[in-house]
Design a protein around this motif. Structure first.
Motif, PDB file in Angstrom:
ATOM      1  N   PHE A  82       0.816  -1.209   0.000  1.00  0.00           N
ATOM      2  CA  PHE A  82       0.000   0.000   0.000  1.00  0.00           C
ATOM      3  C   PHE A  82       0.859   1.273   0.000  1.00  0.00           C
ATOM      4  O   PHE A  82       0.378   2.343   0.385  1.00  0.00           O
ATOM      5  N   TRP A  85      -0.590   4.468  -1.419  1.00  0.00           N
ATOM      6  CA  TRP A  85      -1.664   5.161  -0.702  1.00  0.00           C
ATOM      7  C   TRP A  85      -1.131   5.968   0.495  1.00  0.00           C
ATOM      8  O   TRP A  85      -1.920   6.504   1.262  1.00  0.00           O
ATOM      9  N   LEU A  93      -7.330   5.735   2.633  1.00  0.00           N
ATOM     10  CA  LEU A  93      -8.122   4.720   1.957  1.00  0.00           C
ATOM     11  C   LEU A  93      -9.585   5.116   1.902  1.00  0.00           C
ATOM     12  O   LEU A  93     -10.043   6.014   2.620  1.00  0.00           O
ATOM     13  N   CYS A 295      -2.025  -5.996   4.413  1.00  0.00           N
ATOM     14  CA  CYS A 295      -1.212  -5.048   3.651  1.00  0.00           C
ATOM     15  C   CYS A 295      -0.077  -4.513   4.507  1.00  0.00           C
ATOM     16  O   CYS A 295      -0.098  -4.606   5.739  1.00  0.00           O
ATOM     17  N   ALA A 297       2.765  -0.983   4.453  1.00  0.00           N
ATOM     18  CA  ALA A 297       2.983   0.333   3.860  1.00  0.00           C
ATOM     19  C   ALA A 297       4.183   0.978   4.522  1.00  0.00           C
ATOM     20  O   ALA A 297       4.433   0.787   5.712  1.00  0.00           O
TER      21      ALA A 297
END
Length: 330
Positions: A82, A85, A93, A295, A297
């Motif tokens: 991710f 993002w 999100l 996920c 990030a």
């Protein structure tokens, strides 16, 4: 320090000699005058990293921490990325609203309209700071690739360990629900650890069945086994163990081995809180997930240093980075 200054001075001389003629012609001044101006500017002390700056060059150190942060064998790689993002060290999100219904052989028109209302979510990344370490002549360490990597490796390994523990904790289910099965091992008492019940191939097959009943795609299933559970399977059936060990697959699960899995309450089957104190009811656990349901990030990374510290009689170095890992479906 002297070597670095000499190299910086030579670099400035070559650069200024090569470019002063062009700059002089562009602005209409004498070549020698332009060369002198450029050399004078090169020697002005700036609070920047680079060949003429006094201090450590962060652009050399930080990539050693962030690039290829996780080994290829790490279970962390089996997750959605991710990074795209992330903005200002936060994941931005949109939580999807309710999916539309499907009508079979519909004879009523117009077909109903439903407005899907997505909910914006902003999740702040966790900040990981390493303890500062003291080194003699960090500038000399910076100029040696081997010495610099030795310093970086200790900080990177500590960050990897802490982040992996957080990922394992967040990706494991909190408790037994219809969509997050938590199953208790049904084997005999083990001589390892605290005498927990051994895991069996039948237990893993039961988990496989639970995933099948939830229609979890077979491709992308990951099983992270605690080393004690690996030993249990080895003792139960050596031939079968050799098969899954050589292929890293057990039934439809890709198998990873990790020792810092989260602890559960052995009586209630509920996952313990992060950094909860050790209790007599604690139980070791292995956990499974689908790689599209979790996920990871990453955000920014930085380096902090203080040269010639009078208290520690050396140079102090530390790092931080912002990262997060979560289950995006439950």
């Amino acid at each position: 320090m002297k070597t670095k200054f000499v190299l910086s001075l030579l670099t400035a001389l070559l650069f200024n000699f090569a470019t002063s003629g062009l700059f002089a012609q562009s602005i209409g001044v004498d070549h020698t005058t332009m060369f002198g101006i450029q050399m004078a500017l090169s020697l002005v002390p700036l609070h920047l990293t680079g060949c003429l700056a006094d201090g450590l060059n962060k652009e050399i150190w930080i990539p050693g921490i962030t690039e290829k942060f996780f080994p290829e064998s790490s279970f962390i790689n089996e997750a959605r990325n991710f990074d795209a993002w992330v903005d200002n060290n936060a994941i931005n999100l949109q939580e999807a609203g309710i999916d539309p219904r499907v009508f079979v052989d519909n004879e009523v028109y117009p077909i109903p309209i439903v407005v899907r209302e997505d909910t914006p979510q902003r999740i702040e990344l966790k900040r990981f700071d390493t303890e500062n370490t003291v080194h003699i002549n960090a500038i000399e360490i910076e100029e040696s690739t081997g010495k610099r990597e030795s310093v970086i490796e200790g900080h990177r390994r500590s960050l990897q360990l802490q982040f992996s523990q957080l990922a394992a904790h967040n990706w494991a289910p909190t408790k037994d629900t219809p969509f997050t099965p938590v199953l208790k091992a049904k084997g005999e008492a083990s001589a390892l650890g605290t005498g927990y019940k051994r895991i069996t191939y039948a237990d893993i097959l039961a988990l496989e069945t639970a995933y099948n009943m939830m229609s979890v795609p077979k491709e992308g299933r990951v099983l992270v086994l605690h080393p004690y559970h690996v030993s249990d399977l080895q003792l139960q059936d050596m031939d079968m163990y050799k098969t899954f060990f050589s292929t890293n697959r057990l039934f439809n699960f890709k198998v990873e081995i990790y020792s810092e899995t989260p602890r559960f309450n052995g009586t209630t089957g509920v996952k313990l809180a992060w950094n909860a104190p050790v209790s007599a009811t604690d139980a070791i656990a292995s956990f499974a997930y689908h790689k599209d349901s979790v996920c990871r990030a990453k955000g920014t990374a930085d380096m902090y240093y203080r040269l010639n510290d009078p208290e520690y009689r050396g140079d102090i170095v530390g790092f931080n980075m912002s990262r997060y890992c979560l289950a995006n479906q439950r």
